[in-house]
Design a protein around this motif. Structure first.
Motif, PDB file in Angstrom:
ATOM      1  N   GLY A 191     -17.355 -31.596 -15.567  1.00  0.00           N
ATOM      2  CA  GLY A 191     -17.814 -32.945 -15.833  1.00  0.00           C
ATOM      3  C   GLY A 191     -18.927 -33.313 -14.873  1.00  0.00           C
ATOM      4  O   GLY A 191     -19.307 -32.540 -13.982  1.00  0.00           O
ATOM      5  N   ALA A 192     -19.468 -34.514 -15.016  1.00  0.00           N
ATOM      6  CA  ALA A 192     -20.578 -34.949 -14.166  1.00  0.00           C
ATOM      7  C   ALA A 192     -20.179 -35.039 -12.701  1.00  0.00           C
ATOM      8  O   ALA A 192     -21.018 -34.938 -11.809  1.00  0.00           O
ATOM      9  CB  ALA A 192     -21.099 -36.311 -14.648  1.00  0.00           C
ATOM     10  N   LEU A 193     -18.888 -35.224 -12.424  1.00  0.00           N
ATOM     11  CA  LEU A 193     -18.404 -35.342 -11.045  1.00  0.00           C
ATOM     12  C   LEU A 193     -17.636 -34.108 -10.603  1.00  0.00           C
ATOM     13  O   LEU A 193     -16.715 -34.199  -9.780  1.00  0.00           O
ATOM     14  CB  LEU A 193     -17.518 -36.591 -10.911  1.00  0.00           C
ATOM     15  N   ALA A 194     -18.003 -32.954 -11.138  1.00  0.00           N
ATOM     16  CA  ALA A 194     -17.313 -31.716 -10.777  1.00  0.00           C
ATOM     17  C   ALA A 194     -17.459 -31.432  -9.290  1.00  0.00           C
ATOM     18  O   ALA A 194     -18.533 -31.596  -8.708  1.00  0.00           O
ATOM     19  CB  ALA A 194     -17.884 -30.562 -11.581  1.00  0.00           C
ATOM     20  N   ARG A 195     -16.353 -31.016  -8.674  1.00  0.00           N
ATOM     21  CA  ARG A 195     -16.419 -30.642  -7.262  1.00  0.00           C
ATOM     22  C   ARG A 195     -17.140 -29.313  -7.092  1.00  0.00           C
ATOM     23  O   ARG A 195     -17.249 -28.511  -8.012  1.00  0.00           O
ATOM     24  CB  ARG A 195     -15.003 -30.537  -6.689  1.00  0.00           C
ATOM     25  N   GLN A 196     -17.606 -29.074  -5.875  1.00  0.00           N
ATOM     26  CA  GLN A 196     -18.254 -27.816  -5.576  1.00  0.00           C
ATOM     27  C   GLN A 196     -17.218 -26.709  -5.504  1.00  0.00           C
ATOM     28  O   GLN A 196     -16.004 -26.953  -5.451  1.00  0.00           O
ATOM     29  CB  GLN A 196     -19.028 -27.925  -4.257  1.00  0.00           C
ATOM     30  N   ALA A 197     -17.696 -25.459  -5.473  1.00  0.00           N
ATOM     31  CA  ALA A 197     -16.791 -24.318  -5.522  1.00  0.00           C
ATOM     32  C   ALA A 197     -15.757 -24.342  -4.402  1.00  0.00           C
ATOM     33  O   ALA A 197     -14.612 -23.959  -4.586  1.00  0.00           O
ATOM     34  CB  ALA A 197     -17.594 -23.017  -5.459  1.00  0.00           C
ATOM     35  N   GLY A 198     -16.141 -24.839  -3.226  1.00  0.00           N
ATOM     36  CA  GLY A 198     -15.212 -24.885  -2.094  1.00  0.00           C
ATOM     37  C   GLY A 198     -14.321 -26.110  -2.089  1.00  0.00           C
ATOM     38  O   GLY A 198     -13.548 -26.312  -1.140  1.00  0.00           O
ATOM     39  N   GLY A 199     -14.421 -26.940  -3.118  1.00  0.00           N
ATOM     40  CA  GLY A 199     -13.583 -28.129  -3.191  1.00  0.00           C
ATOM     41  C   GLY A 199     -14.252 -29.382  -2.661  1.00  0.00           C
ATOM     42  O   GLY A 199     -13.666 -30.462  -2.698  1.00  0.00           O
ATOM     43  N   GLY A 200     -15.485 -29.233  -2.155  1.00  0.00           N
ATOM     44  CA  GLY A 200     -16.187 -30.399  -1.621  1.00  0.00           C
ATOM     45  C   GLY A 200     -16.714 -31.309  -2.710  1.00  0.00           C
ATOM     46  O   GLY A 200     -16.704 -30.967  -3.896  1.00  0.00           O
ATOM     47  N   ALA A 201     -17.167 -32.482  -2.280  1.00  0.00           N
ATOM     48  CA  ALA A 201     -17.687 -33.461  -3.238  1.00  0.00           C
ATOM     49  C   ALA A 201     -19.029 -32.996  -3.808  1.00  0.00           C
ATOM     50  O   ALA A 201     -19.767 -32.242  -3.159  1.00  0.00           O
ATOM     51  CB  ALA A 201     -17.866 -34.805  -2.556  1.00  0.00           C
ATOM     52  N   PRO A 202     -19.373 -33.445  -5.004  1.00  0.00           N
ATOM     53  CA  PRO A 202     -20.704 -33.147  -5.553  1.00  0.00           C
ATOM     54  C   PRO A 202     -21.787 -33.746  -4.658  1.00  0.00           C
ATOM     55  O   PRO A 202     -21.547 -34.721  -3.942  1.00  0.00           O
ATOM     56  CB  PRO A 202     -20.677 -33.837  -6.922  1.00  0.00           C
ATOM     57  N   ASP A 203     -22.978 -33.171  -4.722  1.00  0.00           N
ATOM     58  CA  ASP A 203     -24.091 -33.693  -3.929  1.00  0.00           C
ATOM     59  C   ASP A 203     -24.315 -35.165  -4.239  1.00  0.00           C
ATOM     60  O   ASP A 203     -24.364 -35.573  -5.403  1.00  0.00           O
ATOM     61  CB  ASP A 203     -25.374 -32.912  -4.231  1.00  0.00           C
ATOM     62  N   GLY A 204     -24.458 -35.975  -3.184  1.00  0.00           N
ATOM     63  CA  GLY A 204     -24.744 -37.392  -3.341  1.00  0.00           C
ATOM     64  C   GLY A 204     -23.525 -38.260  -3.569  1.00  0.00           C
ATOM     65  O   GLY A 204     -23.647 -39.479  -3.735  1.00  0.00           O
ATOM     66  N   ILE A 205     -22.328 -37.657  -3.599  1.00  0.00           N
ATOM     67  CA  ILE A 205     -21.091 -38.385  -3.872  1.00  0.00           C
ATOM     68  C   ILE A 205     -20.082 -38.045  -2.788  1.00  0.00           C
ATOM     69  O   ILE A 205     -20.007 -36.905  -2.313  1.00  0.00           O
ATOM     70  CB  ILE A 205     -20.507 -38.001  -5.254  1.00  0.00           C
ATOM     71  N   ALA A 420     -44.178 -44.710 -24.671  1.00  0.00           N
ATOM     72  CA  ALA A 420     -43.421 -45.220 -25.820  1.00  0.00           C
ATOM     73  C   ALA A 420     -42.224 -44.390 -26.265  1.00  0.00           C
ATOM     74  O   ALA A 420     -41.567 -44.753 -27.242  1.00  0.00           O
ATOM     75  CB  ALA A 420     -44.371 -45.372 -27.011  1.00  0.00           C
ATOM     76  N   THR A 421     -41.920 -43.285 -25.567  1.00  0.00           N
ATOM     77  CA  THR A 421     -40.812 -42.433 -26.011  1.00  0.00           C
ATOM     78  C   THR A 421     -39.731 -42.363 -24.950  1.00  0.00           C
ATOM     79  O   THR A 421     -40.014 -42.119 -23.774  1.00  0.00           O
ATOM     80  CB  THR A 421     -41.316 -41.015 -26.333  1.00  0.00           C
ATOM     81  N   ASN A 422     -38.504 -42.568 -25.386  1.00  0.00           N
ATOM     82  CA  ASN A 422     -37.365 -42.412 -24.488  1.00  0.00           C
ATOM     83  C   ASN A 422     -36.868 -40.974 -24.517  1.00  0.00           C
ATOM     84  O   ASN A 422     -36.703 -40.390 -25.593  1.00  0.00           O
ATOM     85  CB  ASN A 422     -36.214 -43.341 -24.902  1.00  0.00           C
ATOM     86  N   PHE A 423     -36.616 -40.426 -23.348  1.00  0.00           N
ATOM     87  CA  PHE A 423     -35.958 -39.131 -23.237  1.00  0.00           C
ATOM     88  C   PHE A 423     -34.540 -39.371 -22.747  1.00  0.00           C
ATOM     89  O   PHE A 423     -34.331 -40.083 -21.765  1.00  0.00           O
ATOM     90  CB  PHE A 423     -36.732 -38.198 -22.305  1.00  0.00           C
ATOM     91  N   GLU A 424     -33.580 -38.786 -23.451  1.00  0.00           N
ATOM     92  CA  GLU A 424     -32.166 -39.045 -23.191  1.00  0.00           C
ATOM     93  C   GLU A 424     -31.455 -37.757 -22.788  1.00  0.00           C
ATOM     94  O   GLU A 424     -31.816 -36.665 -23.235  1.00  0.00           O
ATOM     95  CB  GLU A 424     -31.489 -39.615 -24.442  1.00  0.00           C
ATOM     96  N   VAL A 425     -30.431 -37.904 -21.966  1.00  0.00           N
ATOM     97  CA  VAL A 425     -29.599 -36.765 -21.603  1.00  0.00           C
ATOM     98  C   VAL A 425     -28.635 -36.492 -22.756  1.00  0.00           C
ATOM     99  O   VAL A 425     -27.864 -37.365 -23.150  1.00  0.00           O
ATOM    100  CB  VAL A 425     -28.816 -37.041 -20.309  1.00  0.00           C
ATOM    101  N   SER A 426     -28.709 -35.301 -23.304  1.00  0.00           N
ATOM    102  CA  SER A 426     -27.770 -34.933 -24.367  1.00  0.00           C
ATOM    103  C   SER A 426     -26.382 -34.737 -23.781  1.00  0.00           C
ATOM    104  O   SER A 426     -25.413 -35.376 -24.193  1.00  0.00           O
ATOM    105  CB  SER A 426     -28.221 -33.639 -25.056  1.00  0.00           C
ATOM    106  N   GLN A 427     -26.295 -33.841 -22.814  1.00  0.00           N
ATOM    107  CA  GLN A 427     -25.032 -33.578 -22.124  1.00  0.00           C
ATOM    108  C   GLN A 427     -25.323 -32.874 -20.810  1.00  0.00           C
ATOM    109  O   GLN A 427     -26.348 -32.223 -20.652  1.00  0.00           O
ATOM    110  CB  GLN A 427     -24.095 -32.738 -22.995  1.00  0.00           C
ATOM    111  N   VAL A 428     -24.393 -33.035 -19.844  1.00  0.00           N
ATOM    112  CA  VAL A 428     -24.551 -32.409 -18.530  1.00  0.00           C
ATOM    113  C   VAL A 428     -23.373 -31.481 -18.220  1.00  0.00           C
ATOM    114  O   VAL A 428     -23.154 -31.131 -17.062  1.00  0.00           O
ATOM    115  CB  VAL A 428     -24.679 -33.473 -17.418  1.00  0.00           C
ATOM    116  N   VAL A 429     -22.621 -31.067 -19.249  1.00  0.00           N
ATOM    117  CA  VAL A 429     -21.337 -30.409 -18.999  1.00  0.00           C
ATOM    118  C   VAL A 429     -21.187 -29.045 -19.654  1.00  0.00           C
ATOM    119  O   VAL A 429     -20.138 -28.409 -19.519  1.00  0.00           O
ATOM    120  CB  VAL A 429     -20.180 -31.319 -19.468  1.00  0.00           C
ATOM    121  N   ASP A 430     -22.206 -28.553 -20.364  1.00  0.00           N
ATOM    122  CA  ASP A 430     -22.053 -27.327 -21.153  1.00  0.00           C
ATOM    123  C   ASP A 430     -22.676 -26.108 -20.479  1.00  0.00           C
ATOM    124  O   ASP A 430     -23.180 -25.205 -21.154  1.00  0.00           O
ATOM    125  CB  ASP A 430     -22.673 -27.514 -22.542  1.00  0.00           C
TER     126      ASP A 430
END
Length: 447
Positions: A191-205, A420-430
């Motif tokens: 997910g967007a808030l996935a922990r790092q491999a060592g169990g630490g918090a994601p960058d910036g969180i 005039a064009t919006n760019f949107e995030v489709s997904q951050v989890v795949d």
């Protein structure tokens, strides 16, 4: 004596005589718009299912019908370039696919959909028989919960006349919820808030901001039932203005949101592979062949264009969604089985947007959707998930479309996109992340 035509054949005959647009108008007038094909880009309010759509029961809109029986699906993997098709059809024909959601049958939910959904008040009669059959059939085949993809993938479908270098045009004609419930899950520590491999918090969180158990990952236990994964059962009922809506708790009250049914996964065979479980065929990352693209605009009335890499294209679908927000941040959408009807048409040069001959591209009635992926070759050569890469590719594909298909000078097109064009995030989890632009067609019509 004339043999009676099936509903699908009658529909195709009427379309041939009346024209597609006139047929749709007549059908909508006669039925009030319920359960019929709609004009491109039309996205009606989703209706509550009138019945549980078990295999072969209820309305089937396509000329062809493909159920999700155990021998017609792959669990966690997509077809390869040499996979045998489970259905063959002509270009321009329609097909209805009974897709099956993976929620309720996965290992962290007990691999028993009857028991899992009973825990949420769903009677056995309201649990799809094909979901039960798939869970039972695959219980005889070992699955690796941490390695295999989660998705139930139906297909592939061979479309006559499709050759490498062509484009397969996929039109979304109807999307009917098969059941009045869905599930949203956060698992695998992703997910967007996935922990790092060592169990630490994601960058910036900070760890305090990663609210347990949302990002809990207990894989060292070796038992998926003890991983700490979270699945939120989400019933469907009539909401504001009679619109079918998902319902979640907020203390003693509720929050409701309208359904927006669409298929998260639509693709064509892209990779060569030696074994069914080859990592190159994992169902999670989207590729140049589409796949787990997760763009919430691709509901009824939308069109998805896919470059063809194999004879017959070998189209497949899965990952049915009842609703999804842009980004799909918790890991899954509101997952729920759908009865999806598509028109599959082979396009040669000049019959589809030019970008689509090398990269997935989409459109609705109102907008063109250039797409960018962070790592479009999937699991080959490592896995890149940099959202900046996806953004840059979406912009380049938008520029190519505006220059070559709309006749804009490239520098002017770049300025237009910025204005005039919006760019949107489709997904951050795949694993492979996605971005899409929304270029409004009304900007290109004469005043």
């Amino acid at each position: 004596m004339t043999t009676p035509k099936s509903p699908g054949e009658m529909r195709e005959t009427l379309i041939a005589k009346l024209g597609r647009r006139n047929f749709l108008r007549v059908a909508a007038a006669l039925s009030g718009g319920a359960g019929v094909t709609l004009a491109a880009g039309t996205r009606p309010a989703s209706a509550l299912p009138r019945e549980i759509l078990h295999s072969g029961k209820g309305p089937i809109h396509g000329r062809h019908y493909l159920p999700s029986t155990p021998d017609q699906v792959r669990w966690g993997y997509v077809p390869s370039l040499t996979s045998e098709p489970v259905l063959r059809m002509r270009s321009g024909e329609t097909v209805t696919v009974d897709s099956v959601s993976h929620e309720g049958i996965l290992e962290d939910q007990g691999r028993d959909p009857v028991a899992y959904f009973a825990g949420h008040g769903v009677p056995r009669a309201n649990v799809l028989q094909d979901a039960i059959a798939i869970a039972r059939d695959y219980s005889r085949t070992p699955r690796d919960f941490d390695r295999d993809g989660p998705h139930v993938v139906t297909g592939p479908i061979h479309v006559d006349g499709a050759r490498p270098g062509d484009v397969l045009k996929v039109e979304m004609l109807s999307m009917l919820p098969r059941v009045p419930y869905g599930v949203v899950s956060s698992r695998h520590g992703k997910g967007a808030l996935a922990r790092q491999a060592g169990g630490g918090a994601p960058d910036g969180i900070t760890l305090e901001e990663v609210m347990p158990p949302v990002a809990t990952d207990g894989r060292p236990t070796g038992d998926p039932m003890k991983y700490g994964n979270v699945s939120v059962f989400t019933p469907v009922r009539r909401g504001r203005k009679g619109v079918a809506s998902g319902v979640m708790k907020r203390g003693r009250r509720e929050v409701t949101f309208p359904l927006n049914p669409f298929m998260g996964m639509m693709g064509v065979a892209f990779a060569e592979a030696g074994e069914l479980t080859d990592p190159a065929l994992n169902s999670v990352p989207p590729t140049l062949g589409g796949g787990n693209i997760d763009i919430h605009h691709l509901g009824v009335g939308a069109t998805f264009y896919l470059p063809v890499f194999a004879e017959g294209a070998l189209f497949y679908t899965g990952d049915p969604h009842h609703a999804m927000g842009g980004g799909e941040v918790a890991l899954t959408a509101m997952e729920g089985s759908l009865r999806a009807t598509f028109r599959l048409t082979v396009c040669k040069k000049g019959d589809a947007p030019s970008v689509a001959f090398r990269y997935p591209f989409a459109e609705t009635r109102d907008a063109w959707l250039p797409i960018g992926l962070s790592d479009p070759d999937g699991s080959r050569n490592g896995q890149g998930s940099d959202l900046d890469v996806a953004m840059r590719r979406a912009v380049v594909n938008a520029l190519d479309f505006l220059e070559h298909d709309q006749g804009m000078e490239r520098a002017v097109a770049y300025a237009y996109l910025s204005a005039a064009t919006n760019f949107e995030v489709s997904q951050v989890v795949d694993r492979t992340t996605g971005v899409h632009g929304v270029i409004l067609k009304e900007h290109f019509t004469a005043p």
